[in-house]
Motif scaffolding. Structure first.
Motif, PDB file in Angstrom:
ATOM      1  N   TYR A 176      58.971  97.821 -76.827  1.00 42.11           N
ATOM      2  CA  TYR A 176      58.208  98.922 -77.420  1.00 42.11           C
ATOM      3  C   TYR A 176      56.820  98.438 -77.854  1.00 42.11           C
ATOM      4  N   LEU A 177      56.775  97.301 -78.545  1.00 43.32           N
ATOM      5  CA  LEU A 177      55.486  96.762 -78.997  1.00 43.32           C
ATOM      6  C   LEU A 177      54.602  96.356 -77.825  1.00 43.32           C
ATOM      7  N   ASN A 178      55.206  95.802 -76.779  1.00 40.63           N
ATOM      8  CA  ASN A 178      54.459  95.399 -75.590  1.00 40.63           C
ATOM      9  C   ASN A 178      53.826  96.599 -74.886  1.00 40.63           C
ATOM     10  N   ASN A 179      54.523  97.733 -74.902  1.00 42.91           N
ATOM     11  CA  ASN A 179      54.004  98.929 -74.233  1.00 42.91           C
ATOM     12  C   ASN A 179      53.033  99.730 -75.087  1.00 42.91           C
ATOM     13  N   SER A 180      52.842  99.353 -76.335  1.00 46.84           N
ATOM     14  CA  SER A 180      51.920 100.099 -77.198  1.00 46.84           C
ATOM     15  C   SER A 180      51.068  99.161 -78.049  1.00 46.84           C
ATOM     16  N   PRO A 181      50.306  98.248 -77.411  1.00 46.67           N
ATOM     17  CA  PRO A 181      49.550  97.261 -78.194  1.00 46.67           C
ATOM     18  C   PRO A 181      48.386  97.856 -78.976  1.00 46.67           C
ATOM     19  N   GLY A 182      47.896  99.010 -78.563  1.00 48.97           N
ATOM     20  CA  GLY A 182      46.732  99.594 -79.234  1.00 48.97           C
ATOM     21  C   GLY A 182      47.074 100.717 -80.186  1.00 48.97           C
ATOM     22  N   THR A 183      48.342 100.862 -80.510  1.00 51.91           N
ATOM     23  CA  THR A 183      48.727 101.951 -81.406  1.00 51.91           C
ATOM     24  C   THR A 183      48.263 101.653 -82.818  1.00 51.91           C
ATOM     25  N   GLY A 184      47.601 102.639 -83.411  1.00 53.38           N
ATOM     26  CA  GLY A 184      47.101 102.477 -84.770  1.00 53.38           C
ATOM     27  C   GLY A 184      47.077 103.809 -85.492  1.00 53.38           C
ATOM     28  N   ILE A 185      46.717 103.751 -86.742  1.00 58.21           N
ATOM     29  CA  ILE A 185      46.664 104.948 -87.575  1.00 58.21           C
ATOM     30  C   ILE A 185      45.248 105.502 -87.548  1.00 58.21           C
ATOM     31  N   GLN A 186      45.144 106.779 -87.261  1.00 63.13           N
ATOM     32  CA  GLN A 186      43.853 107.461 -87.260  1.00 63.13           C
ATOM     33  C   GLN A 186      43.559 107.955 -88.677  1.00 63.13           C
ATOM     34  N   ILE A 187      42.428 107.555 -89.220  1.00 62.81           N
ATOM     35  CA  ILE A 187      41.980 108.056 -90.523  1.00 62.81           C
ATOM     36  C   ILE A 187      40.911 109.105 -90.238  1.00 62.81           C
ATOM     37  N   TYR A 188      41.135 110.292 -90.775  1.00 66.10           N
ATOM     38  CA  TYR A 188      40.241 111.419 -90.498  1.00 66.10           C
ATOM     39  C   TYR A 188      39.225 111.599 -91.619  1.00 66.10           C
ATOM     40  N   LYS A 189      38.003 111.900 -91.217  1.00 71.45           N
ATOM     41  CA  LYS A 189      36.985 112.309 -92.170  1.00 71.45           C
ATOM     42  C   LYS A 189      37.240 113.790 -92.402  1.00 71.45           C
ATOM     43  N   ASP A 190      37.603 114.110 -93.629  1.00 71.69           N
ATOM     44  CA  ASP A 190      38.097 115.453 -93.895  1.00 71.69           C
ATOM     45  C   ASP A 190      37.685 115.884 -95.289  1.00 71.69           C
ATOM     46  N   HIS A 234      60.583 110.952 -80.872  1.00 72.29           N
ATOM     47  CA  HIS A 234      59.841 109.805 -81.397  1.00 72.29           C
ATOM     48  C   HIS A 234      58.342 110.014 -81.224  1.00 72.29           C
ATOM     49  N   LEU A 235      57.930 110.450 -80.037  1.00 73.26           N
ATOM     50  CA  LEU A 235      56.502 110.691 -79.784  1.00 73.26           C
ATOM     51  C   LEU A 235      55.969 111.817 -80.662  1.00 73.26           C
ATOM     52  N   LYS A 236      56.779 112.854 -80.866  1.00 74.43           N
ATOM     53  CA  LYS A 236      56.365 113.966 -81.731  1.00 74.43           C
ATOM     54  C   LYS A 236      56.131 113.470 -83.161  1.00 74.43           C
ATOM     55  N   LEU A 237      57.062 112.669 -83.682  1.00 68.67           N
ATOM     56  CA  LEU A 237      56.918 112.159 -85.046  1.00 68.67           C
ATOM     57  C   LEU A 237      55.753 111.180 -85.164  1.00 68.67           C
ATOM     58  N   CYS A 238      55.533 110.366 -84.146  1.00 72.19           N
ATOM     59  CA  CYS A 238      54.365 109.468 -84.145  1.00 72.19           C
ATOM     60  C   CYS A 238      53.075 110.277 -84.182  1.00 72.19           C
ATOM     61  N   ASN A 239      53.052 111.381 -83.461  1.00 72.82           N
ATOM     62  CA  ASN A 239      51.884 112.261 -83.469  1.00 72.82           C
ATOM     63  C   ASN A 239      51.675 112.864 -84.860  1.00 72.82           C
ATOM     64  N   GLN A 240      52.764 113.249 -85.533  1.00 67.87           N
ATOM     65  CA  GLN A 240      52.659 113.795 -86.888  1.00 67.87           C
ATOM     66  C   GLN A 240      52.149 112.750 -87.879  1.00 67.87           C
ATOM     67  N   LEU A 241      52.419 111.475 -87.600  1.00 69.21           N
ATOM     68  CA  LEU A 241      51.919 110.393 -88.453  1.00 69.21           C
ATOM     69  C   LEU A 241      50.467 110.030 -88.132  1.00 69.21           C
ATOM     70  N   SER A 242      49.880 110.703 -87.159  1.00 68.28           N
ATOM     71  CA  SER A 242      48.512 110.441 -86.690  1.00 68.28           C
ATOM     72  C   SER A 242      48.380 109.070 -86.045  1.00 68.28           C
ATOM     73  N   LEU A 243      49.443 108.601 -85.373  1.00 63.60           N
ATOM     74  CA  LEU A 243      49.350 107.365 -84.612  1.00 63.60           C
ATOM     75  C   LEU A 243      48.672 107.671 -83.293  1.00 63.60           C
ATOM     76  N   VAL A 244      47.692 106.865 -82.942  1.00 60.42           N
ATOM     77  CA  VAL A 244      46.961 107.073 -81.700  1.00 60.42           C
ATOM     78  C   VAL A 244      46.813 105.753 -80.961  1.00 60.42           C
ATOM     79  N   ASP A 245      46.528 105.836 -79.668  1.00 63.07           N
ATOM     80  CA  ASP A 245      46.266 104.643 -78.867  1.00 63.07           C
ATOM     81  C   ASP A 245      44.786 104.314 -78.987  1.00 63.07           C
TER      82      ASP A 245
END
Length: 194
Positions: free
Chosen positions: A18-32, A179-190
């Motif tokens: 899982y980690l190997n297939n998503s090395p650039g996954t991070g948390i998006q911080i929004y200017k809001d 899993h992908l839906k919940l990652c999207n809700q957490l604002s995880l992005v590539d």
């Protein structure tokens, strides 16, 4: 660690894949302009097969940005799923209070009440009911904390459907689409933009 099995190796290899297939996954911080805190809490009752202790998970958002999260085995065995959920709500309430005090020190005001989303109707009812029940005596401190913070207007408990429970990611295993839906809700992005 002290008595590894083949099943542990399989899980470790799955995590590495899982980690190997998503090395650039991070948390998006929004200017809001949305300066509101919200929190999702969830618990998986008796998750640990060896100790029968539950696993708590919560995530706190500031606007749309994830600012705090935790997944941890509870220190005591819960007698019911409602108790496990309630203990998780208490842990999340402590975190929300700490974050709101920190933001208050940074001159960010009017954060209260914080919406605390839980999938447990029973835990929400215990929090809303000022009558002390014999069944809740063994976790009395947590009961008083959450009730007090609701009455003080610090938190507002809200029921959330299981499919939309963002904190599920911290307590349960899911299929790929959920899993992908919940990652999207957490604002995880590539971050690499694959």
């Amino acid at each position: 660690m002290h008595a590894p099995l083949l099943s542990h190796l399989k899980i470790a290899l799955r995590i590495i894949r899982y980690l190997n297939n998503s090395p650039g996954t991070g948390i998006q911080i929004y200017k809001d302009k949305n300066f509101k805190l919200s929190c999702f809490t969830n618990s998986d009752w008796t998750k640990c097969l060896r100790t029968r202790k539950s696993v708590s998970g919560y995530c706190v958002f500031f606007g749309r940005s994830l600012v705090s999260w935790k997944s941890k085995k509870q220190t005591t065995v819960s007698r019911s799923s409602a108790e496990a959920e309630y203990r998780c709500m208490a842990s999340a309430t402590y975190e929300v209070i700490w974050i709101s005090n920190l933001l208050n020190d940074l001159s960010i005001k009017n954060l209260l009440p914080v919406n605390l989303y839980s999938g447990s109707s029973s835990a929400i009812q215990i929090a809303a009911n000022p009558v002390f029940h014999e069944r809740t005596k063994h976790f009395e401190v947590d009961v008083h904390l959450v009730r007090e913070k609701i009455q003080d207007g610090v938190i507002n408990t809200i029921k959330v459907a299981s499919a939309d429970q963002t904190a599920d990611l911290f307590t349960k295993g899911h299929g790929t689409s959920q899993h992908l839906k919940l990652c999207n809700q957490l604002s995880l992005v590539d971050m690499f933009g694959k």
